[in-house]
Design an enzyme around this catalytic site. Structure first.
Site, short mmCIF file in Angstrom:
data_model
loop_
_atom_site.label_atom_id
_atom_site.label_comp_id
_atom_site.label_asym_id
_atom_site.label_seq_id
_atom_site.Cartn_x
_atom_site.Cartn_y
_atom_site.Cartn_z
N GLY A 1 0.68 -1.35 -0.15
CA GLY A 1 0.05 0.16 0.22
C GLY A 1 0.55 1.18 -0.12
N VAL B 1 -2.14 -8.17 -1.37
CA VAL B 1 -1.91 -8.78 -0.93
C VAL B 1 -2.25 -10.36 -0.15
CG1 VAL B 1 -0.78 -6.49 0.11
CG2 VAL B 1 -2.81 -7.21 1.49
N TYR C 1 -12.94 -3.88 11.40
CA TYR C 1 -11.15 -3.16 11.48
C TYR C 1 -10.78 -3.76 12.77
CZ TYR C 1 -7.99 0.79 10.09
OH TYR C 1 -6.72 1.55 10.07
N ALA D 1 -11.34 -6.29 14.74
CA ALA D 1 -11.24 -7.41 14.62
C ALA D 1 -9.43 -6.97 13.74
CB ALA D 1 -11.79 -8.46 14.50
N ALA D 2 -9.49 -6.97 12.86
CA ALA D 2 -8.14 -7.04 11.80
C ALA D 2 -7.29 -6.60 12.95
CB ALA D 2 -8.66 -6.62 10.50
N ILE E 1 -5.24 10.28 11.12
CA ILE E 1 -3.95 10.41 9.92
C ILE E 1 -4.67 10.62 9.01
CG2 ILE E 1 -1.84 10.00 9.11
CD1 ILE E 1 -1.81 9.79 12.61
P1 NAP Z 1 -5.06 4.96 1.94
O1 NAP Z 1 -4.48 6.36 1.59
O2 NAP Z 1 -6.45 4.80 2.02
O3 NAP Z 1 -4.34 3.96 1.45
C1 NAP Z 1 -3.93 2.45 1.30
C2 NAP Z 1 -3.02 1.80 0.50
O4 NAP Z 1 -3.65 0.27 0.74
C3 NAP Z 1 -2.99 2.71 -0.92
O5 NAP Z 1 -1.84 1.85 -1.42
C4 NAP Z 1 -3.34 0.78 -1.53
O6 NAP Z 1 -3.52 0.44 -2.92
C5 NAP Z 1 -3.31 0.15 -0.44
N1 NAP Z 1 -4.46 -1.40 -1.25
C6 NAP Z 1 -5.75 -1.54 -0.40
N2 NAP Z 1 -6.28 -2.65 -0.48
C7 NAP Z 1 -4.42 -3.58 -1.09
C8 NAP Z 1 -4.45 -4.99 -0.98
N3 NAP Z 1 -5.68 -5.82 -0.99
N4 NAP Z 1 -3.68 -4.71 -1.71
C9 NAP Z 1 -2.59 -3.82 -1.60
N5 NAP Z 1 -2.69 -3.18 -1.66
C10 NAP Z 1 -3.72 -2.89 -1.55
O7 NAP Z 1 -4.90 3.99 4.00
P2 NAP Z 1 -3.93 4.72 4.32
O8 NAP Z 1 -4.48 5.68 5.20
O9 NAP Z 1 -2.79 5.74 4.04
O10 NAP Z 1 -3.06 3.40 5.21
C11 NAP Z 1 -3.22 3.05 5.86
C12 NAP Z 1 -2.40 1.51 6.74
O11 NAP Z 1 -2.58 2.78 8.06
C13 NAP Z 1 -3.88 0.61 6.76
O12 NAP Z 1 -3.31 -0.09 6.81
C14 NAP Z 1 -4.71 2.08 7.82
O13 NAP Z 1 -5.70 0.71 8.24
C15 NAP Z 1 -3.90 2.17 8.71
N6 NAP Z 1 -4.83 3.27 9.67
C16 NAP Z 1 -4.84 4.43 8.73
C17 NAP Z 1 -5.42 5.68 9.60
C18 NAP Z 1 -6.02 6.99 9.20
O14 NAP Z 1 -6.22 8.07 9.75
N7 NAP Z 1 -5.38 7.50 7.37
C19 NAP Z 1 -5.17 5.49 10.92
C20 NAP Z 1 -5.15 3.79 11.46
C21 NAP Z 1 -4.25 3.27 10.72
P3 NAP Z 1 -4.12 1.41 -4.27
O15 NAP Z 1 -3.71 3.43 -4.09
O16 NAP Z 1 -3.71 0.54 -5.33
O17 NAP Z 1 -5.84 1.37 -4.54
#
Ligand code: NAP
Length: 240
Positions: free
Chosen positions: A8, A60, A153, A155-156, A186
Site C-alpha cells: 500500500g 496482498v 477493522y 478485529a483485523a 491521520i
Molecule cells: P489509504 O490512503 O486509503 O491507502 C491505502 C493503501 O493500501 C493504498 O496504497 C492501496 O492501494 C493499498 N491497498 C488497499 N488494499 C490493498 C490490497 N488488497 N493489496 C495491496 N494494496 C492494497 O490508507 P492510509 O490511511 O494511508 O492507511 C494506511 C494504513 O494505515 C492502513 O493499514 C490503515 O488501516 C492504517 N491506518 C490509517 C489511519 C488513518 O487515519 N488514515 C489510522 C489508523 C491506521 P491502491 O492505491 O492501489 O488502492
C-alpha cells in the site's frame, strides 16, 4: 543490496514511509493494488533521492499473486534481498455489526490479516538467513480500544497486533524485529468523509496527524538503533 518493501505504498501513510526511507538512503519497492498512477507518483518521489526503486503491484490477499511478484523480483535480483517490510495495506468498510454484510467483514479482515500472512511469509526466510530484518505492521488505535462501527477493522487490527507479538518472539534470535504502530486519525484518503471538526474535539492534540509523522516513527523502528525494540505496539494518536 537491501530493499524495503511497503505494501500500500501508492498513497497516504505508505507513500510517506516510502519517501522518508528513500531520503535515508533505502532502496524501496512500492506495492499497490490498482492505483498505478498514484504509485508512479510515489516512485518518482522516491527516485528523486537517487536510490534503487520499483513498483511491485499485487493484491496482498492473493497468496499466489504475492508469491509470484516477490519470487519473480527475487529471481531477477539474486544479489539483493528484502531486509525490511512495512505491512501497511489496509481498508476500512465501517458499519454497525447488525448491518455489516459478510463481504465487508471478510474484505477488511483479509486485507489486514491474510495480507500480513502472505507478504511476511514471502520475505521472512532471507531476513532470517541474513540475520537482519525489520518488520513494521500498520495497526490502529481501533485495534487497541475497539471502535463502534468498526468491529471488522478492530478485529483485523487487534489480530495484527497479536500476530506481531507472536512473530517477534519467533525471530528475535535471528536479529529480526517485528513491531506494530497504532495511528489515530491521520490525514489520508482513508479518513475522507469523516467529520474532522467534530472529531478534533475528542483528540487532546486537537488535530489529525500527518502521514509524515507516522513515517518518522516507522523509520525509527526500521533503523539500526531500534534493534532492541520488538513485539511492541506504539501509538501515534495525539493523545487519543
Ligand atoms: P489509504 O490512503 O486509503 O491507502 C491505502 C493503501 O493500501 C493504498 O496504497 C492501496 O492501494 C493499498 N491497498 C488497499 N488494499 C490493498 C490490497 N488488497 N493489496 C495491496 N494494496 C492494497 O490508507 P492510509 O490511511 O494511508 O492507511 C494506511 C494504513 O494505515 C492502513 O493499514 C490503515 O488501516 C492504517 N491506518 C490509517 C489511519 C488513518 O487515519 N488514515 C489510522 C489508523 C491506521 P491502491 O492505491 O492501489 O488502492
Amino acid at each position: 543490496m537491501k530493499y524495503l518493501l511497503v505494501t500500500g505504498g501508492s498513497r497516504g501513510i505508505g507513500r510517506a514511509v516510502c519517501v522518508k526511507m528513500a531520503s535515508l538512503g533505502w532502496n524501496v519497492l512500492i506495492n499497490y493494488a490498482s492505483n498505478a498512477a498514484r504509485a508512479q507518483e510515489t516512485l518518482d518521489a522516491v527516485c528523486a533521492f537517487g536510490v534503487q526503486a520499483g513498483l511491485l503491484p499485487f493484491d496482498v490477499t492473493d497468496a499466489a499473486a504475492v508469491n509470484a511478484a516477490i519470487g519473480g523480483w527475487q529471481a531477477a535480483h539474486p544479489e539483493d534481498y528484502i531486509a525490511a517490510l512495512v505491512n501497511n495495506a489496509g481498508v476500512r468498510d465501517d458499519n454497525l455489526l447488525i448491518w455489516m454484510e459478510p463481504d465487508a467483514w471478510r474484505k477488511v479482515l483479509s486485507t489486514t490479516l491474510d495480507g500480513f500472512y502472505n507478504v511476511t511469509r514471502a520475505v521472512l526466510q532471507p531476513m532470517v538467513l541474513s540475520k537482519w530484518g525489520r518488520i513494521v505492521n500498520m495497526a490502529s488505535l481501533s485495534g487497541l480500544k475497539g471502535l463502534p462501527g468498526q468491529a471488522n477493522y478492530s478485529a483485523a487490527k487487534g489480530g495484527l497486533i497479536a500476530a506481531t507479538k507472536a512473530l517477534a518472539q519467533e525471530v528475535a534470535r535471528k536479529k529480526v524485529t517485528v513491531n506494530s504502530v497504532a495511528p489515530g486519525f491521520i490525514r489520508t484518503d482513508m479518513v475522507e468523509g469523516l467529520d474532522e471538526a467534530e472529531l478534533r474535539k475528542t483528540i487532546p492534540a486537537a488535530r489529525f496527524g500527518e502521514p509524515e509523522e507516522v513515517a518518522a516513527l516507522v523509520a525509527f523502528l526500521l533503523s539500526e538503533e531500534a534493534a532492541y525494540i520488538t513485539g511492541e505496539c506504539i501509538g501515534i494518536d495525539g493523545g487519543l
